[in-house]
Design a protein around this motif. Sequence first.
Motif, PDB file in Angstrom:
ATOM      1  N   VAL A  47     -11.525  -0.808   0.391  1.00  0.00           N
ATOM      2  CA  VAL A  47     -10.971  -2.024   1.000  1.00  0.00           C
ATOM      3  C   VAL A  47     -11.992  -3.142   0.802  1.00  0.00           C
ATOM      4  CG1 VAL A  47     -10.141  -3.128   3.112  1.00  0.00           C
ATOM      5  CG2 VAL A  47      -9.740  -0.674   2.751  1.00  0.00           C
ATOM      6  N   TYR A  87      -8.612  -3.099   8.569  1.00  0.00           N
ATOM      7  CA  TYR A  87      -7.403  -3.285   9.354  1.00  0.00           C
ATOM      8  C   TYR A  87      -6.682  -1.940   9.377  1.00  0.00           C
ATOM      9  CZ  TYR A  87      -3.209  -5.088  11.364  1.00  0.00           C
ATOM     10  OH  TYR A  87      -2.160  -5.278  12.208  1.00  0.00           O
ATOM     11  N   GLY A 134       4.548 -11.031   3.547  1.00  0.00           N
ATOM     12  CA  GLY A 134       4.691 -10.810   2.115  1.00  0.00           C
ATOM     13  C   GLY A 134       3.536  -9.999   1.585  1.00  0.00           C
ATOM     14  N   ALA A 168      -3.822  -0.820   9.059  1.00  0.00           N
ATOM     15  CA  ALA A 168      -2.770  -0.509   8.084  1.00  0.00           C
ATOM     16  C   ALA A 168      -3.291   0.333   6.919  1.00  0.00           C
ATOM     17  CB  ALA A 168      -2.142  -1.801   7.547  1.00  0.00           C
ATOM     18  N   SER A 169      -4.571   0.156   6.566  1.00  0.00           N
ATOM     19  CA  SER A 169      -5.141   0.918   5.444  1.00  0.00           C
ATOM     20  C   SER A 169      -5.012   2.426   5.677  1.00  0.00           C
ATOM     21  CB  SER A 169      -6.625   0.576   5.252  1.00  0.00           C
ATOM     22  OG  SER A 169      -6.830  -0.800   5.155  1.00  0.00           O
ATOM     23  N   LEU A 183       0.836  -1.211   0.000  1.00  0.00           N
ATOM     24  CA  LEU A 183       0.000   0.000   0.000  1.00  0.00           C
ATOM     25  C   LEU A 183       0.870   1.259   0.000  1.00  0.00           C
ATOM     26  CD1 LEU A 183      -2.698  -0.980   2.676  1.00  0.00           C
ATOM     27  CD2 LEU A 183      -3.090  -0.700   0.214  1.00  0.00           C
ATOM     28  N   ALA A 235      -6.132  -6.882   0.377  1.00  0.00           N
ATOM     29  CA  ALA A 235      -5.356  -7.754   1.266  1.00  0.00           C
ATOM     30  C   ALA A 235      -6.065  -9.083   1.534  1.00  0.00           C
ATOM     31  CB  ALA A 235      -5.070  -7.036   2.577  1.00  0.00           C
TER      32      ALA A 235
HETATM   33  C1  LIG Z   1      -3.753  -7.697   6.477  1.00  0.00           C
HETATM   34  C2  LIG Z   1      -4.198  -6.405   5.944  1.00  0.00           C
HETATM   35  C3  LIG Z   1      -3.286  -5.375   5.610  1.00  0.00           C
HETATM   36  C4  LIG Z   1      -1.812  -5.444   5.947  1.00  0.00           C
HETATM   37  O1  LIG Z   1      -1.134  -6.510   5.398  1.00  0.00           O
HETATM   38  P1  LIG Z   1       0.256  -6.980   6.070  1.00  0.00           P
HETATM   39  O2  LIG Z   1       0.766  -7.995   5.113  1.00  0.00           O
HETATM   40  O3  LIG Z   1      -0.077  -7.544   7.405  1.00  0.00           O
HETATM   41  O4  LIG Z   1       1.126  -5.782   6.157  1.00  0.00           O
HETATM   42  C5  LIG Z   1      -3.775  -4.224   5.045  1.00  0.00           C
HETATM   43  N1  LIG Z   1      -5.092  -4.061   4.807  1.00  0.00           N
HETATM   44  C6  LIG Z   1      -5.998  -5.001   5.120  1.00  0.00           C
HETATM   45  C7  LIG Z   1      -7.453  -4.780   4.805  1.00  0.00           C
HETATM   46  C8  LIG Z   1      -5.579  -6.204   5.705  1.00  0.00           C
HETATM   47  O5  LIG Z   1      -6.498  -7.120   6.037  1.00  0.00           O
END
Ligand SMILES: *Cc1c(COP(=O)(O)O)cnc(C)c1O
Length: 371
Positions: free
Chosen positions: A131, A86, A193, A88-89, A64, A159
Amino acid sequence: MVEQNKFIPLTRPDIREEDISLVVEVLKSGMLVQGKHVLDFEDKAKKFTKSTYNIAVSNGTASLHLALKALNIGIGDEVIVPAFSYIASANVVELVGAKPVFVDISLDSFTIDADSIENAITSKTKAIMPVHEFGLCVDMDKVNELAKQHSLFIIEDSACALGATYKGKAAGSIGHFGSFSLHPRKAITSGEGGLVTTNDKDLDAKIRTLRNHGIDFENPTEFSDAGYNYRLTDFQAALVSSQLNRFSETLKYKRELASIYLENVISEHIVLPKTFSDREHTWQTFHILTESNEYRKGLISHLKSHNIQTNYGAQCIPHMKFYAEKYGYNALKEFPNAYRAYSTGLALPLYELLTKEDILRISNSINQYRS
Ligand SMILES: *Cc1c(COP(=O)(O)O)cnc(C)c1O
């Protein structure tokens, strides 16, 4: 009988002998960094991503991050992100110095409410990040239309959605970029990964350069950008390539398991996930909604006492401390659906290593629960 009460974890990757022997082969070769197995994986992934360019990276968050960087999104820019995902988005938007602008989700799909996106668009908006939460695609026709109207980029956070489709199109192939994760919690795994997908040749070149310290591939003694080291190792690529060989069957089997839940969980206190005739779900997570936070608490401990592990599905991101404090959100008021999903939603076990009997056992345990 012990077998009937065996512990069912929320998730567990299906790593087989054939996967392990390929990894061992790479380890014995001494060629550990990005090499032929990465190329092989990138090529094989096309079957499921349906994108022209596939670039393996070190994790889904890196993927991302690279997409945002390749689009020159940074300070002063805004990116539209669902309020339930999650974390991280949203974190990656902060990471490039831009501002995540949250939009509530629809409780029918747990994905961004496409009808509410337009209200969040400002003169600073550069991109929308739909997402495909839990493996179900966002209503992409609406997202595409808005992106065109307002000249915005689309980064599909896929993801959880390798193999998901929307009106016959593969998740990750619809926007400017798709981003996949290969974390063990996802459908196929390399330990850590990720994978970036695009159909744009120039964007592919940018990602490859940024993945590899900013190297100029036309003149490999030169560095044309301040890049990163977001490469995947060759033994990780071998591990995940090997799982791709059976991924069509994996998807099919997971869809069968999901239908067992859909037919057998019967409770007036629970809302089952909806299915959409124009979208193929990957069921990366089977996510139910319970009637209240109290009810969920009780159900989690009831299932735990039956040796079944469950957990929350995703976060209401604007409710998390960093975002609530930085931007002063009142998530309960501003993002009621995301808050509801976060405070009452529950992820049930669903993966290749489970049998149909396991799913029936979990369904029955849920049905037996009395609050
Ligand atoms: C798992 C996930 C991520 C992050 O992926 P990583 O490989 O753990 O860094 C980002 N966005 C969503 C929606 C996820 O489920």
